[in-house]
Design an enzyme around this catalytic site. Structure first.
Site, PDB file in Angstrom:
ATOM      1  CD  GLU A 111      -3.099   0.829   0.507  1.00  0.00           C
ATOM      2  OE1 GLU A 111      -4.116   1.451   0.781  1.00  0.00           O
ATOM      3  OE2 GLU A 111      -3.033   0.003  -0.418  1.00  0.00           O
ATOM      4  CG  ASP A 112       1.777   2.532   3.617  1.00  0.00           C
ATOM      5  OD1 ASP A 112       0.630   2.618   3.135  1.00  0.00           O
ATOM      6  OD2 ASP A 112       2.005   2.357   4.825  1.00  0.00           O
TER       7      ASP A 112
END
Ligand code: MN
Length: 397
Positions: A111-112
């Site tokens: 995600e990040d």
């Protein structure tokens, strides 16, 4: 990763090197009573139940995640990697397999940090990549409404999406660490996360029988949603503990003496309700704190199933049971696998006291539910939770 030597990396993970450039003031909290930040060493110390090859793979996953989160920080000011490390440590405390520990370390990396699934498959194999992918998909679900029916269908969707029970366990560990550190967040976000935890994640923990986590999630949510009520009730409980100490001691002595003369070898321990469960009872019954009488209780651990019934008989001979309060969750377990005998007795001073009677194995399942299957190898999954497939839990709730 090429520049640093193996030994140097072990001693100085990237996050710590990055931290050197920051003032250390907020690094390890302490003052607020929070545990010190997780490190790879503290995770490693929990991995004794896994083999050497697994240790190596987990170290690799840690390096990968550390690199990916380099330069990112938590709201507390700590390097971001302390969060995946803490989540992996919880997962290791439940003794989940190496794939789950690795996935916990990398659960926020896709995600990040723009890491792709093919990349994870290539480096760590498909099963671990599948877990990370499952966690990333759950993260994208945003729960915004407060309607009870909506919360229920959201929970069902979440459970159905997870497919692998390990995904749910890692997700709960993730939420638990986020709640333990939620004080560092700005108030609106803190309240949103606490609300979501109370509506979605605590009930999921309950459904899987993870009662210790269920209680902690509820307690932390309550504390951040209603700080004043939480503080006032905590104080009231402390006061009550003082004034009722004599009654509790008297009951304990009577009970222990009764078991000794019945020649039943049981363990008797005191049990206190959580502040949140007292609060909930007060609201349900529209009662004040003084009317919630049964805030203290006892737990009896008996060596075998049959002796549980013997232990119950001794209690009912000692004090009068309150009619209608006896429940046999041994013969008819709760859907989440919980087993115990429950009864409420009238103590010599007129106060109602609750008792739970169960075996050690039932106790392990009562605390850890589905996680008991990993924690205690002798407990089969079917005992820990009646049904393992997420689609089935959705139906059995
Ligand atoms: Mn996370």
């Amino acid at each position: 990763m090429g520049i640093r030597s193996f030994a140097a990396e072990l001693l100085l993970p990237a996050s710590l090197q990055a931290r050197r450039d920051k003032p250390p003031s907020q690094a390890s909290v302490g003052a607020t009573g929070q545990p010190a930040a997780a490190t790879f060493a503290s995770l490693s110390a929990l991995l004794g139940y896994l083999g050497k090859a697994d240790h190596k793979k987990i170290l690799e996953a840690y390096r990968f995640a550390d690199e990916a989160h380099l330069g990112q920080y938590r709201a507390s000011g700590e390097p971001y990697i302390t969060h995946p490390l803490a989540v992996a440590s919880l997962v290791a405390e439940w003794r989940l397999d190496a794939q789950a520990v690795m996935a916990a370390l990398m659960h926020d990396a896709m995600e990040d940090c723009g890491i792709t699934k093919p990349e994870l498959i290539e480096r760590f194999g498909a099963p671990t990549a599948e877990l990370v992918d499952g966690l990333t998909k759950l993260d994208k679900l945003q729960f915004s409404t407060r309607e009870e029916g909506q919360a229920e269908s959201f929970r069902k969707m979440l459970l159905a999406m997870a497919r692998d029970v390990r995904v749910i366990l890692i997700k709960l560990a993730d939420r638990l660490h986020n709640m333990r550190t939620v004080a560092a967040m700005a108030p609106p976000k803190r309240v949103r996360i606490a609300r979501e935890t109370l509506d979605i994640y605590a009930p999921i923990a309950h459904r899987l029988g993870l009662n210790l986590i269920y209680r902690e999630l509820q307690e932390l949510s309550f504390e951040h949603l209603h700080p004043w009520r939480h503080a006032a009730l905590t104080k009231a409980v402390a006061r009550a503990r003082g004034t009722r100490r004599d009654i509790v001691e008297r009951v304990r002595l009577d009970v222990e003496r009764a078991y000794a003369s019945a020649k039943l070898k049981v363990q008797v321990s005191g049990r206190e309700k959580t502040v949140f469960s007292i609060y909930r009872k007060m609201r349900e019954k529209h009662a004040g704190f003084a009317q919630v009488s049964d805030i203290f209780g006892f737990r009896i651990l008996a060596p075998s199933l049959l002796e549980c019934y013997g232990a119950l008989g001794v209690l009912h001979q000692l004090y009068k049971p309150v009619p209608g309060r006896f429940k046999d969750y041994i013969a008819i377990p709760k859907p989440n696998g919980y087993q115990s005998l429950h009864t409420t007795l009238v103590s010599p001073l007129g106060t109602a006291v609750e008792f739970q009677v169960r075996t050690e194995t039932m106790h392990a399942v009562a605390d850890s539910g589905i996680a008991a299957h990993w924690l205690y190898k002798h407990i089969p999954s079917a005992t820990a939770v009646p049904r393992m497939r997420p689609s089935a839990w959705v139906r059995c709730g």
